[in-house]
Design a protein around this motif. Structure first.
Motif: not given
Lengths: 114, 112
Positions: A31, A33, A48, A50, A95-96, A98-102, B31, B33, B35, B45, B96, B98-99, B101
């Protein structure tokens, strides 16, 4: 540790020309962005991507993703002054569930000159 | 905008003082964040949250703490501000799936 490298970091173009910004990353991800940021402003989501081979286009910008090469490109066609901005790519890691860190690249400052 | 408000927008403070930045969302997203953005570094992050009272560290968390007592609010605290924490701070929320941010407008913090 995931590393994201953009190049070039600075790009000065003439209106009407084409150019490509490259985003390389160091570990597997599915994924990616692309964001745009105008001076003093927040980040605006552009694309995005995918999956491997994904291609998206909006106006004069087209983004693609090659997960095997760990490479994404942002191609600019017939640049106009309004495209002047800083462009960031960001690579996602799960992570966790279905979530993501960018993790972001350092950005490419694009200046389009008349 | 995606219903994200950051406050304050600008702050000047002195070294050693505590500072709290607030991020408020009206989207009910799980979610959130924090930054920081510095020239030559892109965005890095600091901390993130995956629910009320559920938070974890990011890549540059030293000197920062966070709290999330309600879904809509995510607070970033600098316990004792240092000059190296002069930066632009962005809050972000994600759907949810994540399409996307979505980012807030940012807080420009100067520590003198």
């Amino acid at each position: 540790e995931l590393k994201v490298e953009q190049n070039p970091l600075f790009l000065s173009m003439q209106e009407g020309k084409n150019y490509t910004i490259y985003c390389n990353y160091s570990t597997t991800s599915d994924r990616l962005y692309w964001y745009r940021q105008d001076p003093g402003k927040s980040l605006e989501s552009l694309f995005v991507l995918l999956s491997n081979g994904a291609v998206k286009q909006e106006g004069r910008l087209m983004a693609s993703l090659d997960t095997k090469a760990r490479l994404s490109t942002l191609h600019i066609t017939a640049a106009v002054h309004d495209l002047s901005a800083t462009y960031f790519c960001a690579v996602a890691r799960t992570w966790g569930g279905s979530n993501y860190k960018l993790t972001f690249g350092k950005g490419t400052l694009l200046t389009v000159n008349p | 905008d995606a219903g994200i408000t950051q406050s304050p927008r600008h702050k000047v403070t002195e070294t050693g003082t505590p500072v709290t930045l607030r991020c408020h969302q009206t989207e009910n997203h799980r979610y959130m964040y924090w930054y920081r953005q510095d020239p030559g570094h892109g965005l890095r992050l600091i901390h993130y949250s995956y629910g009320v009272k559920d938070t974890d560290k990011g890549e540059v968390s030293d000197g920062y703490s966070v709290s999330r007592s309600k879904t809509e609010d995510f607070l970033l605290t600098l316990e004792s501000a240092t000059s190296s924490q002069t930066s632009v701070y962005f809050c972000a929320i994600s759907t949810e799936t994540n399409e996307k941010l979505f980012f807030g407008s940012g807080t420009q913090l100067s520590v003198l």
